[in-house]
Scaffold this motif. Structure first.
Motif, PDB file in Angstrom:
ATOM      1  N   ASP B  74       0.656  -1.191  -0.042  1.00 35.02           N
ATOM      2  CA  ASP B  74      -0.032  -0.116  -0.175  1.00 35.02           C
ATOM      3  C   ASP B  74       0.893   1.196   0.182  1.00 35.02           C
ATOM      4  O   ASP B  74       0.516   2.270  -0.636  1.00 35.02           O
ATOM      5  N   GLU B  75       1.944   1.150   0.725  1.00 33.40           N
ATOM      6  CA  GLU B  75       2.824   2.367   1.014  1.00 33.40           C
ATOM      7  C   GLU B  75       3.610   2.700  -0.182  1.00 33.40           C
ATOM      8  O   GLU B  75       4.406   3.748  -0.633  1.00 33.40           O
ATOM      9  N   THR B  76       3.893   1.285  -1.144  1.00 30.89           N
ATOM     10  CA  THR B  76       5.145   1.683  -2.164  1.00 30.89           C
ATOM     11  C   THR B  76       4.419   1.767  -3.602  1.00 30.89           C
ATOM     12  O   THR B  76       4.996   2.402  -4.532  1.00 30.89           O
ATOM     13  N   PHE B  77       3.435   1.079  -3.846  1.00 26.57           N
ATOM     14  CA  PHE B  77       2.884   1.176  -5.191  1.00 26.57           C
ATOM     15  C   PHE B  77       1.746   1.905  -5.355  1.00 26.57           C
ATOM     16  O   PHE B  77       0.840   2.201  -4.481  1.00 26.57           O
ATOM     17  N   GLU B  78       1.359   2.713  -6.594  1.00 32.88           N
ATOM     18  CA  GLU B  78       0.423   3.563  -6.960  1.00 32.88           C
ATOM     19  C   GLU B  78      -0.752   2.636  -7.036  1.00 32.88           C
ATOM     20  O   GLU B  78      -0.673   1.347  -6.976  1.00 32.88           O
ATOM     21  N   GLY B  79      -1.828   3.228  -7.166  1.00 30.44           N
ATOM     22  CA  GLY B  79      -3.200   2.652  -7.204  1.00 30.44           C
ATOM     23  C   GLY B  79      -4.166   2.582  -6.156  1.00 30.44           C
ATOM     24  O   GLY B  79      -3.840   3.246  -5.233  1.00 30.44           O
ATOM     25  N   PRO B  80      -5.236   1.813  -6.423  1.00 29.28           N
ATOM     26  CA  PRO B  80      -6.227   2.201  -5.135  1.00 29.28           C
ATOM     27  C   PRO B  80      -5.790   1.760  -3.957  1.00 29.28           C
ATOM     28  O   PRO B  80      -4.875   0.772  -3.622  1.00 29.28           O
ATOM     29  N   SER B  81      -6.142   2.460  -2.900  1.00 25.45           N
ATOM     30  CA  SER B  81      -5.624   2.359  -1.475  1.00 25.45           C
ATOM     31  C   SER B  81      -6.335   1.136  -1.035  1.00 25.45           C
ATOM     32  O   SER B  81      -7.475   0.672  -1.226  1.00 25.45           O
ATOM     33  N   ILE B  82      -5.316   0.350  -0.257  1.00 30.61           N
ATOM     34  CA  ILE B  82      -5.765  -0.761   0.526  1.00 30.61           C
ATOM     35  C   ILE B  82      -6.235  -0.285   1.880  1.00 30.61           C
ATOM     36  O   ILE B  82      -7.405  -0.977   2.457  1.00 30.61           O
ATOM     37  N   LEU B  83      -5.498   0.518   2.599  1.00 29.86           N
ATOM     38  CA  LEU B  83      -5.967   1.076   3.958  1.00 29.86           C
ATOM     39  C   LEU B  83      -6.749   2.446   3.382  1.00 29.86           C
ATOM     40  O   LEU B  83      -6.384   3.096   2.586  1.00 29.86           O
ATOM     41  N   PRO B  84      -7.909   2.621   4.365  1.00 23.14           N
ATOM     42  CA  PRO B  84      -8.542   3.930   3.886  1.00 23.14           C
ATOM     43  C   PRO B  84      -7.486   5.195   4.415  1.00 23.14           C
ATOM     44  O   PRO B  84      -6.487   4.879   5.114  1.00 23.14           O
ATOM     45  N   LYS B  85      -8.019   6.389   4.131  1.00 20.29           N
ATOM     46  CA  LYS B  85      -7.242   7.464   4.362  1.00 20.29           C
ATOM     47  C   LYS B  85      -7.271   8.030   5.664  1.00 20.29           C
ATOM     48  O   LYS B  85      -6.458   8.282   6.272  1.00 20.29           O
ATOM     49  N   ASP B  86      -8.796   7.993   6.154  1.00 23.83           N
ATOM     50  CA  ASP B  86      -8.709   8.782   7.542  1.00 23.83           C
ATOM     51  C   ASP B  86      -8.164   7.871   8.552  1.00 23.83           C
ATOM     52  O   ASP B  86      -8.189   6.406   8.689  1.00 23.83           O
ATOM     53  N   PRO B  87      -7.225   8.361   9.584  1.00 29.17           N
ATOM     54  CA  PRO B  87      -6.532   7.740  10.495  1.00 29.17           C
ATOM     55  C   PRO B  87      -7.599   6.892  11.282  1.00 29.17           C
ATOM     56  O   PRO B  87      -6.902   5.861  11.789  1.00 29.17           O
ATOM     57  N   HIS B  88      -8.665   7.389  11.806  1.00 28.26           N
ATOM     58  CA  HIS B  88      -9.403   6.526  12.710  1.00 28.26           C
ATOM     59  C   HIS B  88      -9.992   4.901  11.825  1.00 28.26           C
ATOM     60  O   HIS B  88     -10.025   3.978  12.517  1.00 28.26           O
ATOM     61  N   ASP B  89     -10.375   5.372  10.506  1.00 28.39           N
ATOM     62  CA  ASP B  89     -10.854   4.089   9.853  1.00 28.39           C
ATOM     63  C   ASP B  89      -9.345   3.262   9.792  1.00 28.39           C
ATOM     64  O   ASP B  89      -9.533   2.163   9.495  1.00 28.39           O
TER      65      ASP B  89
END
Lengths: 224, 224
Positions: B74-89
């Motif tokens: 998730d941190e290395t490659f472009e493309g759809p996020s695996i983890l959501p953006k919101d810190p609580h989510d």
């Protein structure tokens, strides 16, 4: 205004992980000591799955599990980073943190378990120490020569393991068997990021002895 | 040019977690099937601590442990996020992913364990299902109504649990006992993000049956 509450036990390495992270970031928080035999409604509501400390409550929203809370603190608050910036170093930090966290039950069994469970726990702790001894050769911190995520999670083996050992009389860690690990541990408890945050060792030891006696008495009374 | 290799077992939910994440991101990779009885030198060198799949090797650097690999991807490659953006989510995603990952041993014990270990495993799986049944009421995905980290890690309970159940004859999951969980599972295996990535159920079932017979034969021959 930010409202940060931490529900914890003063003697818990998991609670201290979160306190260390908050202090590293310079986050002001209200600490609420829980009673393990009479948990507060706030704790039970905030962590319905595990009903365990630590729980961080940030602006009314609870976050549970010390490992999850550390990542949350790193992503939410300004201040020095807990995880490194480089993705591969982040992966290494998470790998070692998870390795250490996965071994908690084995450490507890080695010192507090009975009979076969304890013997198996001791073997598993020795295996863990062998791996750590190999990894920590010439290292002060786990990843990228900087105090961070894995080091915070390592507080169980950095301090509590020695307390359990002294309190129980079960001697697993010796500098002959694990010289690199012992060298790391001695530097760890004295390094500036750890030293000022450690709970008093004698208080932990006294608590461990009272706790294990209470457990033994409860176990004996159940068997009557 | 990016070089991405994945060492795995085709029947492993942990390997599939990583494959799903790579496919979600659209990362091209070379898949290398390992033999559990004759692991390659590359696997043993890349994961000296656990000697287990999956291992992702990115530009020559290995990353081990499926949960750690998912964060890395998730941190290395472009493309759809695996983890959501919101810190609580993100914290909720990590909480449920860790909950599911921590239950793996219990699931295995419930279906592959013997005697007391199996009985304890069954109880623990039923407790887990009760918690999931409560959490998954009216939900298609674990967090923020979007397929992600926890859903990927949930593949063990979404598909493999049913295969283990059918293969072993141990019936723990029924729609009477866990209606929300079963509703979620039926939608899960049919949702677009999962359906096209699933290994063939019949192949998994055949493998499970061969594997458990081989285990039983090995156990019987040891006892002779």
């Amino acid at each position: 205004m930010e409202q940060v509450k931490l529900l914890g036990f003063w003697y818990s390495p998991f609670t201290h992980r979160v306190e260390w992270a908050l202090k590293l970031k310079g986050v002001k928080y209200e600490y609420i000591e829980e009673d393990r035999y009479n948990k507060s409604p706030l704790l039970l509501e905030s962590n319905p799955v595990y009903k365990k400390v630590p729980v961080l409550i940030h602006n009314g929203k609870p976050i549970c599990d010390s490992m999850v809370i550390l990542e949350y603190i790193d992503e939410t608050f300004e201040g020095p980073s807990i995880l490194p910036k480089d993705p591969h170093d982040r992966a290494l930090s998470r790998f070692w943190a998870k390795f250490l966290d996965d071994k908690v039950v084995k450490v507890v069994n080695a010192f507090l378990g009975k009979g076969e469970e304890q013997e198996k726990g001791k073997e598993e702790v020795c295996e863990m120490l062998k791996i750590l001894d190999n990894e920590l050769k010439d290292k002060t911190f786990f990843v990228a020569n900087k105090f961070g995520y894995a080091d915070i999670v390592a507080n169980l083996v950095g301090l509590w393991l020695g307390v359990f050992q002294e309190g129980s009389g079960v001697e697993l860690v010796t500098s002959e068997k694990f010289p690199n690990f012992c060298g790391w541990r001695d530097e760890y408890v004295n390094c500036s990021q750890v030293k000022e945050y450690l709970p008093p060792r004698n208080d932990l030891l006294a608590f461990f002895q009272i706790f294990t006696r209470a457990q033994a008495a409860a176990s004996a009374s159940t068997k009557k």
